[in-house]
Design a protein around this motif. Structure first.
Motif, PDB file in Angstrom:
ATOM      1  N   ARG A  14      35.158  26.953  50.481  1.00  0.00           N
ATOM      2  CA  ARG A  14      34.542  28.203  50.044  1.00  0.00           C
ATOM      3  C   ARG A  14      33.443  28.591  51.027  1.00  0.00           C
ATOM      4  O   ARG A  14      32.643  27.752  51.432  1.00  0.00           O
ATOM      5  N   VAL A  96      38.361  30.433  51.229  1.00  0.00           N
ATOM      6  CA  VAL A  96      38.134  31.349  50.112  1.00  0.00           C
ATOM      7  C   VAL A  96      36.753  31.978  50.268  1.00  0.00           C
ATOM      8  O   VAL A  96      35.750  31.269  50.369  1.00  0.00           O
ATOM      9  N   THR A  97      36.696  33.303  50.285  1.00  0.00           N
ATOM     10  CA  THR A  97      35.421  33.987  50.495  1.00  0.00           C
ATOM     11  C   THR A  97      34.765  34.358  49.179  1.00  0.00           C
ATOM     12  O   THR A  97      35.440  34.637  48.186  1.00  0.00           O
ATOM     13  N   ARG A  98      33.435  34.320  49.196  1.00  0.00           N
ATOM     14  CA  ARG A  98      32.651  34.691  48.029  1.00  0.00           C
ATOM     15  C   ARG A  98      32.879  36.167  47.720  1.00  0.00           C
ATOM     16  O   ARG A  98      33.177  36.965  48.579  1.00  0.00           O
ATOM     17  N   GLY A 101      36.952  36.498  45.878  1.00  0.00           N
ATOM     18  CA  GLY A 101      37.738  35.273  45.926  1.00  0.00           C
ATOM     19  C   GLY A 101      39.005  35.389  46.749  1.00  0.00           C
ATOM     20  O   GLY A 101      39.991  34.694  46.489  1.00  0.00           O
ATOM     21  N   ARG A 103      41.621  34.810  49.770  1.00  0.00           N
ATOM     22  CA  ARG A 103      41.854  33.577  50.510  1.00  0.00           C
ATOM     23  C   ARG A 103      42.701  33.824  51.744  1.00  0.00           C
ATOM     24  O   ARG A 103      43.556  34.695  51.774  1.00  0.00           O
ATOM     25  N   ARG A 236      37.000  34.223  41.404  1.00  0.00           N
ATOM     26  CA  ARG A 236      36.406  33.238  42.300  1.00  0.00           C
ATOM     27  C   ARG A 236      37.400  32.811  43.378  1.00  0.00           C
ATOM     28  O   ARG A 236      37.010  32.421  44.470  1.00  0.00           O
ATOM     29  N   ASP A 237      38.695  32.849  43.049  1.00  0.00           N
ATOM     30  CA  ASP A 237      39.702  32.349  43.990  1.00  0.00           C
ATOM     31  C   ASP A 237      41.066  32.798  43.491  1.00  0.00           C
ATOM     32  O   ASP A 237      41.482  32.441  42.385  1.00  0.00           O
ATOM     33  N   GLY A 277      38.965  29.632  39.589  1.00  0.00           N
ATOM     34  CA  GLY A 277      39.012  29.106  40.948  1.00  0.00           C
ATOM     35  C   GLY A 277      39.405  27.635  40.936  1.00  0.00           C
ATOM     36  O   GLY A 277      40.044  27.135  40.016  1.00  0.00           O
TER      37      GLY A 277
END
Length: 302
Positions: A14, A96-98, A101, A103, A236-237, A277
């Motif tokens: 992350r 995975v970016t804040r 989410g 990817r 989140r993901d 996530g």
């Protein structure tokens, strides 16, 4: 139920934002999980109390050992995995970016030999009701579908990318849940996926669903078309959300639900996966999905 397809080890990192080329970014979190379309669907079902067995091909390397251990921990029967010594099993790194989410996946293909039709025997699963295929081992999948039909099993296919030979497998399945990427070449002019639904259904499946990510999903069966919106959650993901959708949809099939209810339940499970996530750690159990659906129904009534 029995699943046939691909499984891998995932390293999930992350990070605050996707970095520019030739730069550095510190990871906020790093953990390992497992993945793969068919395998993730089976874990989703196992967490809902469904007895599951997995057919796939790996090696005896550390990734292969981790795959077996993780499947067994998730109560997915891995005793029929084909394990060929001396090769490498598949693995991936997922960034995975804040925020939403999103990817980005970097993956390395397994060098272990694929399942062949000779490797496939459903005689070991006399009580299985559903066969789930991810379409990544076409010859083995066709043989499994043939054997399943002979046993009056329902054949479900997760169609992710349209490849040479994919449509031959579509003709052998009962329920097709395809990605928008798979459907696009069949959609024709105008951008609507409705022509793709009709084209795919004409090939033989009794139910066809196309998943559209944040835009939900659309399905077609003998009773007509159904549109299901995606449930609004803070993601989140998104990794594995589509595979969780497939597993939850199959849970609905096992209950005898109509297509519309299967789609709603599957959308709820996928939304929870995005919100949680965490690779396989974030796959929701049956109680969490049911509570989520009840809360949504209550909100509609209020």
């Amino acid at each position: 139920m029995v699943g046939l397809g691909q499984v891998c080890v995932d390293y999930v990192g992350r990070l605050p934002g996707y970095p520019a080329e030739d730069s550095k970014t510190e990871l906020e979190e790093l953990f390992t999980s497992c993945g793969g379309p068919a395998a993730t669907a089976l874990v989703t079902l196992a967490r809902s109390g469904v007895s599951t067995s997995f057919l796939g091909s790996i090696s005896d390397d550390p990734f292969g050992v981790q795959i077996v251990e993780t499947l067994e921990k998730e109560d997915v029967d891995a005793s029929c995995l084909k394990i060929t010594p001396g090769y490498t099993s598949q693995f991936a790194f997922i960034a995975v970016t804040r925020g939403e989410g999103k990817r980005t996946i970097f993956w390395s293909r397994s060098s272990a030999p694929e399942l062949t039709p000779e490797d496939v025997s459903l005689d070991r699963f006399p009580d299985a009701r559903i066969l789930h295929l991810d379409g990544l081992m076409l010859d083995a999948g066709k043989e499994a579908a043939l054997q399943a039909r002979q046993r009056d099993m329902t054949v479900v296919m997760d169609a992710g990318t349209l490849r040479e030979g994919s449509l031959d497998l579509v003709k052998r399945v009962d329920v097709l849940v395809a990605s928008e990427t798979f459907a696009e070449p069949l959609a024709g002019a105008g951008g609507s996926v409705q022509p793709a639904l009709e084209t795919l259904m004409d090939m033989g499946p009794r139910e066809v669903v196309i998943t559209l990510g944040a835009r939900g999903s659309i399905g077609l069966d003998g009773h007509g078309m159904v549109r299901q919106a995606a449930f609004p959650v803070t993601s989140r993901d998104t990794t594995g959300a589509g595979d969780v959708y497939h597993g939850a949809y199959i849970y609905g099939l096992l209950q005898g639900w109509p297509m519309a209810r299967c789609m709603a339940y599957a959308s709820a499970a996928a939304a929870l996966k995005c919100m949680n996530g965490g690779g396989w750690r974030g796959i929701p159990g049956i109680e969490a999905i049911q509570d989520f659906v009840k809360a949504l129904d209550h909100a509609k009534r209020v």
